[in-house]
Design a protein around this motif. Structure first.
Motif, PDB file in Angstrom:
ATOM      1  N   LYS A 197       0.688  -1.091  -0.010  1.00 48.41           N
ATOM      2  CA  LYS A 197       0.142   0.120  -0.028  1.00 48.41           C
ATOM      3  C   LYS A 197       0.871   1.245   0.002  1.00 48.41           C
ATOM      4  N   SER A 268      -1.445   2.004  -3.735  1.00 42.21           N
ATOM      5  CA  SER A 268      -1.412   0.622  -3.644  1.00 42.21           C
ATOM      6  C   SER A 268      -0.648   0.236  -5.215  1.00 42.21           C
ATOM      7  N   GLU A 271      -3.276  -5.155  -6.904  1.00 41.30           N
ATOM      8  CA  GLU A 271      -4.961  -5.074  -6.488  1.00 41.30           C
ATOM      9  C   GLU A 271      -5.444  -6.223  -7.269  1.00 41.30           C
ATOM     10  N   PRO A 274      -9.756  -2.895  -6.288  1.00 41.03           N
ATOM     11  CA  PRO A 274      -9.644  -2.040  -5.002  1.00 41.03           C
ATOM     12  C   PRO A 274     -10.941  -1.481  -4.761  1.00 41.03           C
TER      13      PRO A 274
END
Length: 361
Positions: A197, A268, A271, A274
């Motif tokens: 992140k 981030s 993913e 997200p």
């Protein structure tokens, strides 16, 4: 005439994004009254956190998965899945989870039961030699593959030599009733405090922007045994930014943070889809996000509801974030369009797309 059966298969329905999506799809299917709905829970933890309609038939193994005898437990699970799904005799099976999908497909080899699978993480993320090998061999046998994003679809088309039935279906995003809540000068981010992140870099670039009337709030707690909260607290202290950077930890009422904040920042680098980006947009927050694999590019329309930044270009990220912080008119314009842009991910609409895809209706 008795209704036919549909079978949903997942390792867990405890707290999690994948589990929430599965529960919402099951609830939609149950409301249609078009099929008998079966749910198989077969992982180590089989408790149900999310609400499931009373008329859904839930199946669980009678044995515990013993990690000390992993091979034996896995073989017992394969046999359970095969026997139970054959007993149910569904017109379709829907399975979630990368490694878990391999298990389901393996259990149903040499049957004609149609299996639809969906990975729920970064599509090109290596799973390890064994699971990558199994995915390459088993996924072509799936009746259909559900990709969460267009990037995921492109990956599967290449990885699986143009599988004939791949459909992009995003995650359901709860649509918010936009209230005239006064916005504060807050840049918000929401997510577990894990290294991918990059909260440390977000803190550093926010402090470097040096707009003293703004705050950065990070909602989320430690995860994956990385113990990053303490590291971030030390970083904030070293930058003398305790009055401008707030580590809020895990919060039950995350909505209150979305409502108060003016901008959402997302740094981030990995993913599947997200959800927090969609949630921020639904609350009317313009989003500055890395164009990571995968998901932000399916939700963010450049310059309309936010900005997509090349991965790890922190200088450009800071420029776009600073632009939004300075320009009230631009923020409000994007904020007005943001909820409209996310309507295609409305919960019932997404569930309906699943329904059409796995029932061919």
């Amino acid at each position: 005439m008795e209704n036919k059966n549909i079978c949903f298969v997942i390792h867990s329905l405890q707290v999690g994004g994948m589990e929430r999506v599965m529960s919402e799809i099951i609830s939609y299917f149950a409301k249609t009254n078009a099929y008998n709905i079966h749910l198989i829970l077969y992982g180590i933890k089989r408790e149900v956190f999310y609400e499931i309609p009373d008329d859904v038939i839930i199946h669980k193994p009678t044995f515990e998965f013993d990690n000390t005898k992993r091979l034996l437990s896995t073989l017992k699970t394969l046999r359970f899945l095969r026997n139970r799904i054959k007993e149910i005799d569904p017109i379709s099976v829907l399975s979630f989870g990368e490694r878990w999908n391999n298990l389901v497909l393996l259990s149903l080899l040499a049957t004609s039961i149609p299996v639809y699978v969906s990975d729920r993480a970064q599509p090109d993320k290596p799973l390890g030699f064994k699971d990558d090998f199994l995915r390459r061999k088993l996924y072509p046998r799936a009746k259909g593959i559900i990709a969460q994003t267009s990037q995921a679809k492109s990956f599967y088309e290449s990885y699986l030599a143009n599988h004939p039935k791949i459909r992009v279906i995003g995650n359901p995003i709860n649509q918010q009733e936009i209230m005239e809540t006064p916005k504060e000068k807050i840049v918000l981010t929401v997510g577990r405090l894990i290294e991918t992140k990059h909260h440390d870099e977000l803190i550093k670039l926010f402090v470097k922007i040096n707009k003293l009337d703004w705050k950065l709030i990070i909602v989320g707690g430690d995860a994956l045994n990385q113990h990053n909260k303490q590291k971030l607290e030390k970083l904030v202290k070293s930058l003398n930014a305790q009055d401008r950077v707030v580590l809020a930890g895990n919060q039950q009422d995350v909505a209150s943070y979305y409502k108060r904040s003016a901008i959402f920042a997302f740094t981030s680098s990995s993913e599947g889809f997200p959800n927090v980006v969609g949630e921020a947009l639904s609350f009317g927050l313009p989003v500055v996000s890395f164009d990571c694999v995968a998901g932000p590019s399916d939700m963010i329309q450049e310059g309309e509801n936010g900005y997509l930044i090349k991965l790890f270009d922190y200088q450009e990220f800071a420029l776009k974030l600073s632009l939004l912080m300075d320009d009230t008119f631009l923020r409000e314009k994007m904020a007005g369009f943001a909820p409209i842009s996310i309507r295609k991910f409305e919960k019932n609409q997404i569930a309906k797309e699943y329904f059409k895809f796995i029932t061919n209706r």
